[in-house]
Design a protein around this motif. Structure first.
Motif, PDB file in Angstrom:
ATOM      1  N   THR A  86      52.438  36.849  37.548  1.00 50.91           N
ATOM      2  CA  THR A  86      52.075  35.585  38.197  1.00 50.91           C
ATOM      3  C   THR A  86      53.164  35.196  39.207  1.00 50.91           C
ATOM      4  OG1 THR A  86      53.234  34.263  36.560  1.00 50.91           O
ATOM      5  CG2 THR A  86      50.892  34.728  36.138  1.00 50.91           C
ATOM      6  N   TRP A  87      52.814  34.314  40.132  1.00 48.78           N
ATOM      7  CA  TRP A  87      53.820  33.787  41.075  1.00 48.78           C
ATOM      8  C   TRP A  87      54.919  33.084  40.294  1.00 48.78           C
ATOM      9  CZ3 TRP A  87      54.630  34.885  46.003  1.00 48.78           C
ATOM     10  CH2 TRP A  87      53.592  35.461  46.735  1.00 48.78           C
ATOM     11  N   ARG A  88      54.525  32.448  39.193  1.00 50.79           N
ATOM     12  CA  ARG A  88      55.506  31.703  38.402  1.00 50.79           C
ATOM     13  C   ARG A  88      56.554  32.650  37.825  1.00 50.79           C
ATOM     14  NH1 ARG A  88      54.100  26.172  35.944  1.00 50.79           N
ATOM     15  NH2 ARG A  88      56.022  25.661  34.884  1.00 50.79           N
ATOM     16  N   SER A  89      56.106  33.816  37.336  1.00 48.24           N
ATOM     17  CA  SER A  89      57.102  34.737  36.767  1.00 48.24           C
ATOM     18  C   SER A  89      57.888  35.456  37.876  1.00 48.24           C
ATOM     19  CB  SER A  89      56.480  35.728  35.771  1.00 48.24           C
ATOM     20  OG  SER A  89      55.324  36.288  36.275  1.00 48.24           O
ATOM     21  N   LYS A 146      50.086  30.100  38.414  1.00 48.21           N
ATOM     22  CA  LYS A 146      49.476  31.075  37.489  1.00 48.21           C
ATOM     23  C   LYS A 146      48.632  32.130  38.211  1.00 48.21           C
ATOM     24  CE  LYS A 146      50.690  28.950  33.515  1.00 48.21           C
ATOM     25  NZ  LYS A 146      50.100  27.725  33.013  1.00 48.21           N
ATOM     26  N   GLY A 147      48.461  31.959  39.529  1.00 52.24           N
ATOM     27  CA  GLY A 147      47.771  33.001  40.317  1.00 52.24           C
ATOM     28  C   GLY A 147      48.657  34.245  40.396  1.00 52.24           C
ATOM     29  N   PHE A 148      48.065  35.369  40.763  1.00 52.79           N
ATOM     30  CA  PHE A 148      48.821  36.631  40.734  1.00 52.79           C
ATOM     31  C   PHE A 148      49.563  36.911  42.046  1.00 52.79           C
ATOM     32  CE2 PHE A 148      45.797  38.485  37.338  1.00 52.79           C
ATOM     33  CZ  PHE A 148      46.621  38.005  36.325  1.00 52.79           C
ATOM     34  N   GLN A 151      46.093  31.496  44.614  1.00 53.59           N
ATOM     35  CA  GLN A 151      45.692  30.781  43.377  1.00 53.59           C
ATOM     36  C   GLN A 151      44.848  31.688  42.475  1.00 53.59           C
ATOM     37  OE1 GLN A 151      46.491  27.262  43.579  1.00 53.59           O
ATOM     38  NE2 GLN A 151      47.225  27.671  45.634  1.00 53.59           N
ATOM     39  N   GLN A 190      42.968  41.303  40.410  1.00 54.90           N
ATOM     40  CA  GLN A 190      43.834  42.376  39.907  1.00 54.90           C
ATOM     41  C   GLN A 190      43.575  43.664  40.679  1.00 54.90           C
ATOM     42  OE1 GLN A 190      46.205  42.758  37.023  1.00 54.90           O
ATOM     43  NE2 GLN A 190      46.521  44.449  38.433  1.00 54.90           N
ATOM     44  N   ARG A 249      43.379  35.103  40.427  1.00 54.03           N
ATOM     45  CA  ARG A 249      43.950  36.103  39.526  1.00 54.03           C
ATOM     46  C   ARG A 249      43.215  37.432  39.734  1.00 54.03           C
ATOM     47  NH1 ARG A 249      47.193  33.854  35.463  1.00 54.03           N
ATOM     48  NH2 ARG A 249      46.449  35.228  33.825  1.00 54.03           N
TER      49      ARG A 249
END
Ligand SMILES: NC(=O)c1ccc[n+]([C@@H]2O[C@H](COP(=O)([O-])OP(=O)(O)OC[C@H]3O[C@@H](n4cnc5c(N)ncnc54)[C@H](OP(=O)(O)O)[C@@H]3O)[C@@H](O)[C@H]2O)c1
Length: 335
Positions: free
Chosen positions: A240-243, A202-204, A295, A299, A297
């Motif tokens: 996010t890293w996930r996306s 969920k980190g960017f 980890q 911006q 977020r």
């Protein structure tokens, strides 16, 4: 395009970003003089660009005479050339001395504006929250971030001393066809079933599609409010890293959320060991900081580009990664 019919110089035009920019400029009727170091790379570039107004000149940013000849008659210089790895001394030569030489050559040749390519790495990994262009650099001991930060200093110094117009772009992780790290390597990881990652993802991930970087550079070359300014170039809001991984997974195996969440302590342990065995000033020395930053977020703000230039990224993450498919197929990585 406002640069239509003008002659512009692109350094690093055999590289990932430089070749994408060159292709875009040529396709829009701009006369590109492309600085390359080797005839072999020149041939590859000519093949990639196809028909169009491109003049290839051989040179090196450490060879002032070659830069003087290359800059002659150009209205704009796009300075993409850089050393993205290697020892501190080598990166300092190419990135800092090279930028200084380039600015001097541009001033001597009466170039209207230099668009200098920097990086978000100049901020280092200290910050959390919103990161704006006026915040202090803090690249730590990473030779790349450090020398890119020093390069910005060299550009500003020569710009002030010689009255040479310049503008600076700071892109995040650039992905697209021909990106080894942010497309090929990440795709190889993302196609694993399931995709392993440390923590929730969920980190960017501060990425940006290559055509958007080229597009912003072209805007910077002309825009009156860009002079003497630096601009971040990434997604805002960030992805996010996930996306980021998820979009590559979708390309590979039609799923975009099949994650194996490994405990973050494993990554910290690996990073600690990696750091111990890494040479001074190498990215390995900063591994624990990278892990922390991944980890977070934090911006990078795009408000300045929106407010001053009326510019924001045009290509969404999904669209950009979709556009990588053909290149991944050509490399035999995607069926
Ligand atoms: N890729 C990213 O994710 C990213 C992110 C932020 C910023 N940036 C910045 O974007 C710019 C382009 O990066 P890239 O990813 O396109 O890197 P790249 O593919 O490695 O390209 C670097 C280019 O610089 C040229 N070069 C290196 N040393 C030179 C020298 N002494 N004289 C003349 N040319 C030289 C290389 O020529 P050869 O082909 O002969 O080696 C190559 O064309 C760099 O300024 C980099 O710091 C990149």
């Amino acid at each position: 395009m406002a640069l239509n019919g003008q002659t512009v110089l692109v350094t690093g035009s055999s590289g990932f970003l430089g070749s994408a920019l060159t292709q875009r400029l040529v396709a829009n009727g701009v006369k590109v003089r492309a600085l390359v170091r080797s005839p072999r790379k020149a041939a590859l570039l000519r093949e990639a660009v196809g028909v169009g107004d491109i003049e290839i000149v051989q040179g090196d940013v450490l060879d002032a005479a070659s830069l003087a000849a290359a800059a002659e008659g150009c209205t704009v210089v796009f300075h993409c050339a850089a050393a993205l790895g290697g020892k501190l001394g080598v990166q300092r030569q190419v990135n800092v001395v090279g930028a200084r030489n380039l600015m001097q050559a541009a001033a001597d040749a009466g170039v209207r504006r230099v668009v200098h390519v920097s990086t978000l790495s100049v901020y280092g990994m200290l910050y959390d929250g919103v990161i704006t262009e006026d915040m202090a650099h803090g690249p730590g001991s990473d030779a790349y971030g450090l020398t890119k930060s020093e390069a910005e200093g060299a550009v500003r110094e020569v710009g002030a001393a010689r009255g040479q117009e310049y503008t600076i772009i700071r892109p995040g992780m650039i992905f697209g066809a021909r990106s080894h790290m942010w497309t090929e390597v990440v795709f190889r990881l993302a196609r694993l079933k399931p995709t392993p990652w440390f923590g929730s993802g969920k980190g960017f991930a501060h990425c940006i599609y290559v055509d958007d970087v080229a597009d912003m550079m072209i805007v910077l070359a002309e825009h009156p409010r860009a002079v003497g300014e630096a601009f971040n170039c990434t997604y805002d809001p960030a992805v996010t890293w996930r996306s980021y991984l998820g979009e590559y997974s979708r390309l590979a195996r039609s799923v975009n959320d099949d994650f194996l969440e490994l405990p973050p302590w494993m990554l910290y342990a690996l990073a600690g060991v990696g750091m111990m065995f890494s040479p001074p000033y190498s990215p390995g020395k900063m591994l624990p900081d990278y892990v922390d930053f991944m980890q977070k977020r934090a911006q990078f703000s795009m408000a300045k580009a929106r407010d001053l230039l009326d510019w924001e990224p045009q290509v969404s993450l999904e669209e950009g990664i979709g556009r990588c498919a053909e290149w991944l197929r050509q490399r035999g990585l995607l069926t």
